[in-house]
Design a protein around this motif. Structure first.
Motif, mmCIF file in Angstrom:
data_model
loop_
_atom_site.group_PDB
_atom_site.id
_atom_site.type_symbol
_atom_site.label_atom_id
_atom_site.label_comp_id
_atom_site.label_asym_id
_atom_site.label_seq_id
_atom_site.Cartn_x
_atom_site.Cartn_y
_atom_site.Cartn_z
ATOM 1 N N PRO A 346 0.792 -1.241 0.000
ATOM 2 C CA PRO A 346 0.000 0.000 0.000
ATOM 3 C C PRO A 346 0.819 1.283 0.000
ATOM 4 C CG PRO A 346 -0.115 -1.104 2.131
ATOM 5 C CD PRO A 346 0.569 -2.050 1.202
ATOM 6 N N PHE A 347 2.137 1.176 0.128
ATOM 7 C CA PHE A 347 2.982 2.377 0.148
ATOM 8 C C PHE A 347 3.754 2.540 -1.168
ATOM 9 C CE2 PHE A 347 2.197 1.005 4.439
ATOM 10 C CZ PHE A 347 1.786 2.186 5.054
ATOM 11 N N LEU A 348 3.347 1.796 -2.194
ATOM 12 C CA LEU A 348 3.991 1.884 -3.500
ATOM 13 C C LEU A 348 3.558 3.181 -4.191
ATOM 14 C CD1 LEU A 348 5.772 0.293 -5.558
ATOM 15 C CD2 LEU A 348 3.642 -0.645 -6.478
ATOM 16 N N ASP A 349 4.490 4.097 -4.403
ATOM 17 C CA ASP A 349 4.135 5.388 -5.000
ATOM 18 C C ASP A 349 4.104 5.281 -6.526
ATOM 19 O OD1 ASP A 349 6.848 6.281 -6.149
ATOM 20 O OD2 ASP A 349 7.348 5.858 -4.061
ATOM 21 N N GLU A 350 3.480 6.272 -7.158
ATOM 22 C CA GLU A 350 3.269 6.208 -8.604
ATOM 23 C C GLU A 350 4.579 6.245 -9.378
ATOM 24 O OE1 GLU A 350 0.382 8.922 -10.108
ATOM 25 O OE2 GLU A 350 -1.284 7.972 -9.026
ATOM 26 N N ALA A 351 5.551 7.001 -8.902
ATOM 27 C CA ALA A 351 6.830 7.076 -9.616
ATOM 28 C C ALA A 351 7.512 5.712 -9.640
ATOM 29 C CB ALA A 351 7.734 8.117 -8.966
ATOM 30 N N THR A 352 7.496 5.019 -8.501
ATOM 31 C CA THR A 352 8.096 3.684 -8.453
ATOM 32 C C THR A 352 7.295 2.708 -9.300
ATOM 33 O OG1 THR A 352 8.889 4.146 -6.206
ATOM 34 C CG2 THR A 352 8.880 1.847 -6.915
ATOM 35 N N GLN A 353 5.975 2.816 -9.217
ATOM 36 C CA GLN A 353 5.139 1.941 -10.034
ATOM 37 C C GLN A 353 5.386 2.183 -11.523
ATOM 38 O OE1 GLN A 353 0.862 2.386 -9.535
ATOM 39 N NE2 GLN A 353 0.524 0.234 -10.016
ATOM 40 N N ASP A 354 5.546 3.445 -11.918
ATOM 41 C CA ASP A 354 5.846 3.753 -13.320
ATOM 42 C C ASP A 354 7.174 3.129 -13.752
ATOM 43 O OD1 ASP A 354 3.513 5.177 -13.660
ATOM 44 O OD2 ASP A 354 4.440 7.137 -13.296
ATOM 45 N N ALA A 355 8.151 3.159 -12.863
ATOM 46 C CA ALA A 355 9.454 2.564 -13.182
ATOM 47 C C ALA A 355 9.328 1.049 -13.343
ATOM 48 C CB ALA A 355 10.467 2.907 -12.095
ATOM 49 N N ILE A 356 8.525 0.413 -12.490
ATOM 50 C CA ILE A 356 8.292 -1.030 -12.600
ATOM 51 C C ILE A 356 7.624 -1.351 -13.920
ATOM 52 C CG2 ILE A 356 6.993 -2.978 -11.636
ATOM 53 C CD1 ILE A 356 7.320 -1.510 -8.863
ATOM 54 N N VAL A 357 6.588 -0.603 -14.253
ATOM 55 C CA VAL A 357 5.839 -0.835 -15.498
ATOM 56 C C VAL A 357 6.762 -0.667 -16.708
ATOM 57 C CG1 VAL A 357 3.999 0.074 -16.965
ATOM 58 C CG2 VAL A 357 3.584 -0.319 -14.532
ATOM 59 N N ALA A 358 7.561 0.378 -16.686
ATOM 60 C CA ALA A 358 8.482 0.616 -17.805
ATOM 61 C C ALA A 358 9.455 -0.550 -17.960
ATOM 62 C CB ALA A 358 9.248 1.925 -17.586
ATOM 63 N N ALA A 359 9.952 -1.061 -16.833
ATOM 64 C CA ALA A 359 10.866 -2.197 -16.880
ATOM 65 C C ALA A 359 10.180 -3.453 -17.412
ATOM 66 C CB ALA A 359 11.457 -2.450 -15.495
ATOM 67 N N VAL A 360 8.912 -3.657 -16.997
ATOM 68 C CA VAL A 360 8.146 -4.808 -17.491
ATOM 69 C C VAL A 360 7.962 -4.707 -19.001
ATOM 70 C CG1 VAL A 360 5.905 -5.980 -17.441
ATOM 71 C CG2 VAL A 360 6.978 -5.265 -15.299
ATOM 72 N N LYS A 361 7.613 -3.529 -19.467
ATOM 73 C CA LYS A 361 7.392 -3.349 -20.911
ATOM 74 C C LYS A 361 8.675 -3.589 -21.695
ATOM 75 C CE LYS A 361 3.351 -0.327 -20.667
ATOM 76 N NZ LYS A 361 2.803 1.021 -20.959
ATOM 77 N N ARG A 362 9.808 -3.135 -21.150
ATOM 78 C CA ARG A 362 11.074 -3.379 -21.832
ATOM 79 C C ARG A 362 11.383 -4.876 -21.856
ATOM 80 N NH1 ARG A 362 12.731 1.121 -18.776
ATOM 81 N NH2 ARG A 362 13.820 -0.248 -17.304
ATOM 82 N N ALA A 363 11.142 -5.533 -20.734
ATOM 83 C CA ALA A 363 11.437 -6.968 -20.636
ATOM 84 C C ALA A 363 10.566 -7.794 -21.576
ATOM 85 C CB ALA A 363 11.241 -7.449 -19.190
ATOM 86 N N LEU A 364 9.335 -7.320 -21.794
ATOM 87 C CA LEU A 364 8.419 -8.050 -22.672
ATOM 88 C C LEU A 364 8.595 -7.650 -24.135
ATOM 89 C CD1 LEU A 364 5.171 -7.937 -20.520
ATOM 90 C CD2 LEU A 364 6.626 -9.906 -20.967
ATOM 91 N N GLY A 365 9.361 -6.568 -24.359
ATOM 92 C CA GLY A 365 9.566 -6.092 -25.726
ATOM 93 C C GLY A 365 10.468 -7.018 -26.490
#
Length: 365
Positions: A346-365
């Motif tokens: 519950p303490f995951l901030d949007e900036a960190t979440q955005d970084a996770i998402v970006a990394a996931v997208k790169r990994a799946l690319g």
């Protein structure tokens, strides 16, 4: 980039004064076993869930054992459950001498498929144990309907779903008995092991309270065989300190989970929350191809991942005697090869979440 998979330290910093005060209260009165905080916690948990009885126990695995013992499950009996779960669900069935009977999952929710239950029922079936996986309740209206038709009790394994709702009712309040875990990483976690059983049935509650205290109904008088299944007073105190903000944390989890879904829906198979349900996202789990390569790329980027669960129970060596080889439960087996959980708390901030998402997208690319 350094990211926590679960950030218990942030939660402690937020609640430090209340947690420390609750712990100090136990240290001051010294009743470390079955102190007043245990009964206080049970009352609060029962009110939150909306049931008559909550019984604090030592952990979520023991909660399952106590629930099944209260129902008299033992050698020669069968208990229907899912193969796509942590070992504890099947383990406690087997420990009591009963046989776990697996049915495959619904691939959308990853929970037990109610349509497959009736075909698995035999004269030896004594209970149905659905698991509310990843924080979302199984389809209890459908499951309970099959159970009622055959006169069977239902035990919700709610180790991951405490705080979720199912069509307006709380997880742990939708079946004959429910069990949950307060393992530290759970949505509501203590600082060690802890768990609870829930029921509206007065007689089952009486039995479960007896069983957790060595089967005794009064001091040194033991009508039944039980076990040492008490929750520690210190753990109850810690949970009491966390309960006032638990609703806010559940809301934060829902917000973060919904944002993950929106950001990742075009690149991965994301969770699907059924209409009328809420999820506490005990894990935020997606399905991907080439999971090992994706995990390796994310690790390189500083994003931790986990797999819940890589081996379904029918393929665990401990259940080899059931003779259910690969292919027996194709949907659970397929999910086990593809699921991957991302950082979620519950303490995951949007900036960190955005970084996770970006990394996931790169990994799946």
């Amino acid at each position: 980039m350094s990211i926590n998979f679960i950030d218990l330290k942030a939660q402690y910093r937020h609640l430090k004064a209340d947690i420390d005060a609750r712990i100090q209260g136990v240290l001051d009165h010294g009743q470390y076993i079955m102190g007043p905080e245990v009964a206080e916690l049970e009352g609060e948990l029962a009110r939150l869930v909306g049931v008559k009885h909550a019984i604090g126990v030592s952990d979520g695995t023991t909660a399952l054992q106590i629930a099944m013992m209260a129902l008299g499950i033992g050698p020669g009996d069968e208990v229907i459950t899912t193969p796509f779960t942590f070992i504890a669900t099947g383990e406690m069935i087997a420990l009591l001498g009963a046989t776990p009977v697996f049915v495959d999952i619904d691939p959308v929710s990853w929970n037990m498929d109610p349509a497959l239950i009736e075909a698995a029922i035999t004269p030896r079936t004594r209970a149905i144990v659905p698991v509310s996986l990843y924080g979302q309740c199984a389809d209890f209206d459908a499951i309970n309907a099959v159970a009622a038709k055959h006169g069977l009790p239902v035990i919700e394994d709610a180790a991951q779903s405490f705080g979720a709702t199912y069509r307006g009712r709380h997880s742990c309040g939708v079946s004959t008995i429910a069990t949950t875990s307060f393992f530290p990483s759970k949505p509501l976690g203590c600082y060690g092991d802890g768990g609870a059983c829930f029921t509206d049935d007065d007689e089952l509650a009486r039995k479960m309270r007896q069983i957790r205290l060595h089967g005794q109904d009064r001091r040194y008088h033991h009508p039944v065989i039980g076990l040492n299944g008490r929750i520690d007073t210190l753990q109850a105190a810690i949970l009491l300190a966390k309960l006032p903000t638990f609703g806010d944390e559940v809301a934060a989890r829902a917000r973060i989970g919904a944002r993950y879904i929106e950001l990742l829906k075009d690149v991965a198979r994301v969770p699907v929350i059924a209409e009328g349900n809420t999820s506490v996202f005990a894990q935020f789990t997606i399905e991907v191809d080439n999971r090992e390569a994706v995990q390796a790329a994310l690790k390189e980027a500083g994003v931790p991942t986990a797999v819940h669960y890589p081996v379904p129970l029918n393929l665990q060596p401990a259940f080899a005697h059931l003779n259910q080889p690969e292919g027996s439960f194709p949907l659970a087996e397929a999910a086990s090869r593809r699921v991957m959980s991302l950082p979620m708390h519950p303490f995951l901030d949007e900036a960190t979440q955005d970084a996770i998402v970006a990394a996931v997208k790169r990994a799946l690319g």
